[in-house]
Design a protein around this motif. Structure first.
Motif, PDB file in Angstrom:
ATOM      1  N   TYR A 182      12.087  18.335  -4.693  1.00  0.00           N
ATOM      2  CA  TYR A 182      13.412  18.002  -5.202  1.00  0.00           C
ATOM      3  C   TYR A 182      14.175  19.297  -5.451  1.00  0.00           C
ATOM      4  O   TYR A 182      13.598  20.393  -5.532  1.00  0.00           O
ATOM      5  N   LEU A 183      15.477  19.172  -5.545  1.00  0.00           N
ATOM      6  CA  LEU A 183      16.335  20.324  -5.811  1.00  0.00           C
ATOM      7  C   LEU A 183      16.502  20.493  -7.320  1.00  0.00           C
ATOM      8  O   LEU A 183      16.691  19.516  -8.045  1.00  0.00           O
ATOM      9  N   THR A 184      16.421  21.704  -7.757  1.00  0.00           N
ATOM     10  CA  THR A 184      16.647  21.981  -9.175  1.00  0.00           C
ATOM     11  C   THR A 184      18.152  22.027  -9.436  1.00  0.00           C
ATOM     12  O   THR A 184      18.975  22.060  -8.515  1.00  0.00           O
ATOM     13  N   GLU A 185      18.511  22.080 -10.695  1.00  0.00           N
ATOM     14  CA  GLU A 185      19.927  22.150 -11.058  1.00  0.00           C
ATOM     15  C   GLU A 185      20.562  23.436 -10.537  1.00  0.00           C
ATOM     16  O   GLU A 185      21.706  23.438 -10.069  1.00  0.00           O
ATOM     17  N   ASP A 186      19.806  24.537 -10.608  1.00  0.00           N
ATOM     18  CA  ASP A 186      20.323  25.821 -10.103  1.00  0.00           C
ATOM     19  C   ASP A 186      20.559  25.753  -8.602  1.00  0.00           C
ATOM     20  O   ASP A 186      21.559  26.286  -8.094  1.00  0.00           O
ATOM     21  N   GLU A 187      19.647  25.113  -7.891  1.00  0.00           N
ATOM     22  CA  GLU A 187      19.797  25.001  -6.433  1.00  0.00           C
ATOM     23  C   GLU A 187      21.004  24.152  -6.072  1.00  0.00           C
ATOM     24  O   GLU A 187      21.733  24.439  -5.105  1.00  0.00           O
ATOM     25  N   LEU A 188      21.241  23.085  -6.832  1.00  0.00           N
ATOM     26  CA  LEU A 188      22.423  22.253  -6.606  1.00  0.00           C
ATOM     27  C   LEU A 188      23.703  23.044  -6.856  1.00  0.00           C
ATOM     28  O   LEU A 188      24.675  22.933  -6.103  1.00  0.00           O
ATOM     29  N   CYS A 189      23.686  23.852  -7.899  1.00  0.00           N
ATOM     30  CA  CYS A 189      24.861  24.661  -8.225  1.00  0.00           C
ATOM     31  C   CYS A 189      25.155  25.663  -7.114  1.00  0.00           C
ATOM     32  O   CYS A 189      26.318  25.876  -6.738  1.00  0.00           O
ATOM     33  N   LYS A 190      24.089  26.279  -6.595  1.00  0.00           N
ATOM     34  CA  LYS A 190      24.275  27.239  -5.505  1.00  0.00           C
ATOM     35  C   LYS A 190      24.863  26.550  -4.270  1.00  0.00           C
ATOM     36  O   LYS A 190      25.716  27.116  -3.584  1.00  0.00           O
TER      37      LYS A 190
END
Length: 274
Positions: A224-232
C-alpha cells in the motif's frame, strides 16, 4: 481421437419365455464400461442358442435368416459407432443406441452457451460490466477452445458430457500450459463456472460438474502507499496533461475508495456538497 473399448453382445432373456417357448434376444453395447441394452425383437429357442458366439445353432433356413438379422444389427451398430466418433470426436453407448433407434437429441454445446454468455456480457459493458471484465471472459473462452483441442482433439462438447474430470483437466491445463498462478487460475475457473451455472439454471445440465471441485485463492500482500508517498504523487509534475488526469483520478480513488467501474461512470451531477 480418443480410442474406446467398444463391445457388442447378443444374449437371451432366459428368465422369461414367450408362449411359443422362445426367448427374446437382447443386444448389449459397452463403451468404456458404460452399457446400454434393449430387445432386438428377435427370439430363439434356448436349446438352439450358442452363448459363446451369440448366434443360433443349426443349418436350417430359419436359423440362417435369424443369424443374418443378428449380423445386420451388429454391422449397423458398428457403423453408428464409427460415424459418431468421426463426427464428434467421442462416443457413448447412449449415443450409439439413440442412433440405432433413430432418436435424435437436441444437443446444446459448451461453446454455443459460452458464446451466448459473451454476447450477453458485451451488451452490459458500460452498464453493469467493465470492458476488462468482458475481455477476461473472452480470453478464457479461447483457453477452453485450445484445451479441448489439445486434450481431447475436439472442437466442442455437449454440455451433458462435461464431467468432473473435464474441470480438473482444465485447471491442470491452465497451470501447465500457461503457468498461471494459484490466484489467476482461481479467477479463470470462476469465470468458467459462471458459464456452467448459466447452463444449469437453463436446465441444460442436470449434474453440476463442479460438485466436489475445490480451488482457493491465496492471500497476497499487495502492499500500500503511505501518506508521504501519496503526497509526493500529488505534488509530482508531469510532462503531459493526460498523465496529470490519470494521477488525479488515482488519488481520488484512493481517498474515496471507489472502484474503477464507479469512477468510469462518475459524472459531475453525481458530486454534491454536503
Amino acid at each position: 481421437m480418443k480410442q474406446n473399448t467398444f463391445k457388442i453382445l447378443f444374449f437371451l432373456r432366459s428368465n422369461y419365455l414367450n408362449k411359443d417357448g422362445t426367448a427374446a434376444i437382447i443386444v448389449r453395447i459397452s463403451i468404456d464400461g458404460e452399457r446400454q441394452e434393449w430387445t432386438t425383437k428377435l427370439s430363439c429357442e434356448p436349446a438352439k442358442w450358442d452363448k459363446k458366439s451369440g448366434r443360433a445353432l443349426g443349418r436350417s433356413s430359419k436359423v440362417f435368416e435369424l443369424n443374418n438379422h443378428i449380423q445386420d444389427i451388429q454391422t449397423l451398430l458398428t457403423n453408428h459407432y464409427y460415424d459418431i466418433q468421426r463426427r464428434h470426436g467421442y462416443v457413448t453407448a447412449e449415443m450409439v443406441r439413440n442412433a440405432y433407434m433413430g432418436i435424435t437429441q437436441r444437443e446444446e454445446s459448451l461453446l454455443k452457451v459460452y458464446e451466448q454468455h459473451l454476447e450477453d456480457t458485451k451488451k452490459l459493458v458500460g452498464l453493469s460490466k467493465a470492458d476488462p471484465t468482458y475481455r477476461k471472459y473472452e480470453r478464457m473462452y479461447r483457453r477452453v477452445v485450445e484445451f479441448m483441442k489439445k486434450k481431447y482433439n475436439i472442437t466442442d462438447i455437449p454440455l451433458r458430457e462435461i464431467k468432473y474430470q473435464f474441470i480438473v483437466d482444465l485447471e491442470f491445463f491452465l497451470r501447465t500450459e500457461y503457468k498461471y498462478s494459484q490466484n489467476t487460475t482461481y479467477k479463470c475457473m470462476k469465470f468458467f463456472k459462471q458459464v456452467i451455472n448459466k447452463a444449469i439454471r437453463a436446465g441444460l445440465i442436470t449434474v453440476d460438474p463442479f460438485n466436489g471441485y475445490k480451488i482457493s485463492i491465496e492471500r497476497v500482500d499487495r502492499g500500500y502507499l503511505t501518506e508521504d508517498e501519496l503526497c509526493k504523487m500529488m505534488q509530482k509534475e508531469f510532462a503531459s496533461k493526460r498523465l496529470e488526469q490519470v494521477r488525479d483520478i488515482f488519488i481520488f480513488a484512493c481517498f474515496t475508495g471507489l472502484a474503477y467501474i464507479d469512477l468510469a461512470h462518475l459524472r459531475v451531477d453525481n458530486i454534491q456538497k454536503m
